[in-house]
Design a protein around this motif. Structure first.
Motif, short mmCIF file in Angstrom:
data_model
loop_
_atom_site.label_atom_id
_atom_site.label_comp_id
_atom_site.label_asym_id
_atom_site.label_seq_id
_atom_site.Cartn_x
_atom_site.Cartn_y
_atom_site.Cartn_z
N ASN A 84 79.80 39.79 23.72
CA ASN A 84 80.97 39.86 24.47
C ASN A 84 81.44 41.42 24.84
N ASP A 85 81.54 41.90 23.40
CA ASP A 85 81.71 43.61 23.32
C ASP A 85 81.05 44.54 24.07
N MET A 86 79.61 44.04 24.02
CA MET A 86 78.53 44.89 24.78
C MET A 86 78.96 44.65 26.41
N TYR A 87 79.16 43.21 27.01
CA TYR A 87 79.44 43.10 28.24
C TYR A 87 80.64 43.77 28.76
N GLU A 88 81.65 43.70 28.04
CA GLU A 88 83.06 44.55 28.08
C GLU A 88 82.80 46.03 28.41
N GLY A 89 81.75 46.57 27.51
CA GLY A 89 81.39 47.91 27.59
C GLY A 89 80.60 48.21 28.98
N LEU A 90 79.50 47.48 29.37
CA LEU A 90 79.09 47.55 30.62
C LEU A 90 80.02 47.76 31.75
N LEU A 149 64.69 41.52 24.91
CA LEU A 149 66.02 42.11 24.13
C LEU A 149 67.01 41.03 24.32
N PHE A 150 67.41 40.52 25.46
CA PHE A 150 68.35 39.53 25.58
C PHE A 150 67.88 38.21 24.68
N ASN A 151 66.61 37.85 24.51
CA ASN A 151 66.22 36.65 23.63
C ASN A 151 66.51 37.23 22.23
N GLU A 152 66.96 38.19 21.93
CA GLU A 152 67.20 38.47 20.54
C GLU A 152 68.76 37.95 20.14
N VAL A 153 69.37 37.93 21.05
CA VAL A 153 70.94 37.43 20.93
C VAL A 153 70.75 36.05 20.75
N ASP A 154 71.19 35.70 19.43
CA ASP A 154 71.68 34.31 19.27
C ASP A 154 72.97 33.84 19.57
N PHE A 155 73.17 33.17 20.58
CA PHE A 155 74.53 32.68 20.94
C PHE A 155 75.11 31.72 20.08
N SER A 156 74.30 31.01 19.32
CA SER A 156 74.67 30.21 18.16
C SER A 156 75.47 30.61 17.26
N ASP A 157 75.29 32.12 16.99
CA ASP A 157 75.84 32.90 16.01
C ASP A 157 77.15 33.34 16.43
N SER A 158 78.31 32.87 15.98
CA SER A 158 79.45 33.44 16.53
C SER A 158 79.79 34.91 16.41
N ASN A 159 79.16 35.53 15.45
CA ASN A 159 79.29 36.97 15.32
C ASN A 159 78.33 37.99 16.42
N GLU A 160 77.26 37.12 16.88
CA GLU A 160 76.45 37.88 17.59
C GLU A 160 77.05 37.59 19.03
N THR A 161 77.64 36.41 19.24
CA THR A 161 78.16 36.07 20.38
C THR A 161 79.24 37.16 20.79
N HIS A 162 80.24 37.23 19.55
CA HIS A 162 81.31 38.31 19.90
C HIS A 162 80.79 39.60 20.19
N GLU A 163 79.68 40.07 19.50
CA GLU A 163 79.02 41.54 19.83
C GLU A 163 78.54 41.64 21.20
N THR A 176 73.00 49.47 19.05
CA THR A 176 71.75 49.36 19.14
C THR A 176 71.21 48.60 20.37
N LEU A 177 71.77 47.40 20.55
CA LEU A 177 71.69 46.84 21.89
C LEU A 177 71.75 47.37 23.35
N ILE A 178 72.83 48.46 23.32
CA ILE A 178 73.13 49.01 24.48
C ILE A 178 71.88 49.99 24.61
N LYS A 179 71.76 50.85 23.56
CA LYS A 179 70.94 52.10 23.31
C LYS A 179 69.17 51.38 23.94
N ARG A 180 69.01 50.35 23.21
CA ARG A 180 67.78 49.90 23.57
C ARG A 180 67.47 49.39 24.98
#
Length: 502
Positions: free
Chosen positions: A157-163, A141-155, A5-9
């Protein structure tokens, strides 16, 4: 928010902006935004400790301009474009701007390490977006990412790896990305241990460094002192600004507070004889750029006999020089280094085998770096435990069911399974179909006799027979006659079926 969803948006928003032209510019646009978002999150976390002073001045931190209590309080449209283009980027680059009284001031004049890191990232950063409302959508869109949430941080990181992986299809940008299958295999065999430092002098987006961090992080357990060791576990250098920014941000995402990545040419940092103990590392892993032409300053930094015109060759010599005693390394190199017998290449191979034990060369199958380059590549593993007595060669063939690797069918870590099985139980393997060796050990004396041509256990190639013009014409006529006879026969059969109508 899911990764897809993040990448598509993100893609949907940026495709609407007339200022962003293609994948490369989209990546260049978002990397400095991601950096500022991540850096501010790290700053906010550090501020929970007593006496911590934020690096970026108030008013220019992500929280100050990118976040608002409500949509009405957020900068957007032309106001946002004006602030980003004429204030934010210049200030964070350390430039002068006019204050309210029209006086020239430098709001960000700090010179500590973290401040200089920010300036190095923001210098020459460009806002390609021309629509301030779309830019606000990207920021939100980046403000929607909560880096204090380890699951969202992992997600994330995966997005960045995809980029980063997307760089492979972004024209020449692909040179900055090394497939994870190769970096993971290389790091596992080099086996870096917590407490040591692994370097990549041509680090690109940081693939080898990130895999080394993850490999060493698995060794920590519950020991907090070892956790701190990770902050000094990797270091690198990168010559080009885009991959440099990508790498620093990549390491921030992997919890390195102050990435030790030097922006500039690793080959001419010092003259060869001036490296001291502080410049040496326990481990090295790198994929130097292929086909790079050495600058005059590079050549002058090396001894006369090692002055190869190809930068990949110079990185070999540099790695040998900067590896500590008993250190271990892997380098990805093209076939040209193996079979090259010009004076500089031979001198560098002699230097490598005299100073280090070049114990293993893995011949990689074609198209490992598809779609960026078809150049045949190899993994050279060596350690600084003494001179080379013998070198093992292993040819990794294409996996069953694959004709070649591609963007949709890339090389995977499991494709190295045959090497894993062979690594600790080395045996010579003969290819009976081609009368060549898939695996074989060659002594240093055999290598010297070959003039340091180490193009051994390679992939068999079909030998093309060069015919004379007369034989070529004769073969053509014979082939055409055979085809005509076959066609006449088929026409006769058809005529027979049609009752002789034709």
């Amino acid at each position: 928010m899911s990764l897809a969803t993040l990448i598509k948006r993100l893609q949907d928003i940026m495709r609407k902006d007339s200022g962003v032209d293609g994948d490369a510019q989209r990546l260049a646009q978002i990397v400095w935004l991601i950096f500022l978002k991540i850096f501010d999150y790290k700053e906010e976390t550090a501020e929970l400790e007593d006496n911590y002073e934020p690096v970026i001045p108030k008013g220019y931190r992500w929280r100050d301009w990118a976040v608002g209590a409500s949509p009405k309080e957020q900068l957007t449209g032309n106001d946002l474009l004006d602030f980003v283009n004429n204030t934010l980027i210049p200030v964070l680059s350390g430039e002068e701007i006019k204050d309210k009284d029209e006086k020239m001031v430098i709001p960000f004049d700090s010179t500590d390490e973290r401040s200089m890191l920010v300036k190095s990232i923001m210098t020459n950063s460009v806002n390609y977006m021309k629509n301030g409302y779309l830019l606000r959508d990207v920021i939100n869109l980046f403000n929607e990412v909560d880096f204090s949430d380890s699951n969202e941080t992992h997600e994330f990181n995966d997005m960045y790896e995809g980029l980063l992986k997307g760089l492979q299809s972004a024209g020449t940008m692909g040179e900055f990305y090394t497939g994870r299958a190769i970096t993971r295999f290389g790091i596992e065999k080099v086996n870096p241990q917590i407490g040591g430092t692994l370097a990549d002098w041509a680090c690109g987006t940081g693939g080898f460094l990130v895999d080394a961090l993850q490999y060493m992080r698995a060794q920590i357990g519950n020991d907090p002192s070892k956790q701190k060791m990770l902050q000094h576990a990797v270091r690198g250098g990168e010559f080009k600004p885009m991959p440099y920014r990508l790498c620093v941000t990549n390491l921030l995402l992997h919890d390195i507070e102050l990435p030790n990545i030097t922006y500039g040419d690793s080959l001419d940092q010092k003259t060869f004889s001036n490296y001291n103990e502080d410049d040496l590392v326990e481990y090295a892993a790198l994929n130097p750029p292929y086909g790079g032409v050495a600058l005059d300053s590079d050549l002058k930094a090396f001894p006369a006999d090692l002055r190869s015109s190809e930068t990949a060759d110079l990185f070999v010599a540099l790695t040998v020089k900067r590896l500590k005693k008993n250190g271990r390394a892997v380098i990805v190199l093209p076939d040209g280094f193996l079979f090259g017998t010009d004076n500089a290449k031979v001198s560098i191979k002699k230097y490598l085998m005299k100073e280090c034990n070049l114990h293993t060369i893995i011949r990689l199958p074609p198209s490992c770096f598809a779609p960026y380059t078809p150049i045949a590549t190899n993994l050279l593993f060596f350690d600084k435990t003494g001179p080379t007595d013998a070198v093992w060669f292993y040819r990794l063939d294409m996996p069953e069911g694959y004709k070649h690797f591609s963007k949709t069918k890339p090389m995977q870590r499991e494709h190295f399974a045959p090497v894993d099985a062979w690594w600790d139980d080395r045996k010579e393997i003969k290819d009976t179909e081609t009368d060549t060796f898939k695996s074989k050990k060659y002594t240093i004396d055999e290598i010297i006799v070959r003039g340091y041509d180490i193009d051994l256990c390679g992939y068999p190639t079909a030998v093309k027979e060069i015919l004379s013009p007369e034989d070529t014409m004769r073969n053509f006529i014979e082939h055409r006659t055979a085809l005509n006879e076959k066609l006449d026969h088929q026409l006769a059969e058809i005529q027979k079926l049609l009752g002789g109508v034709l």
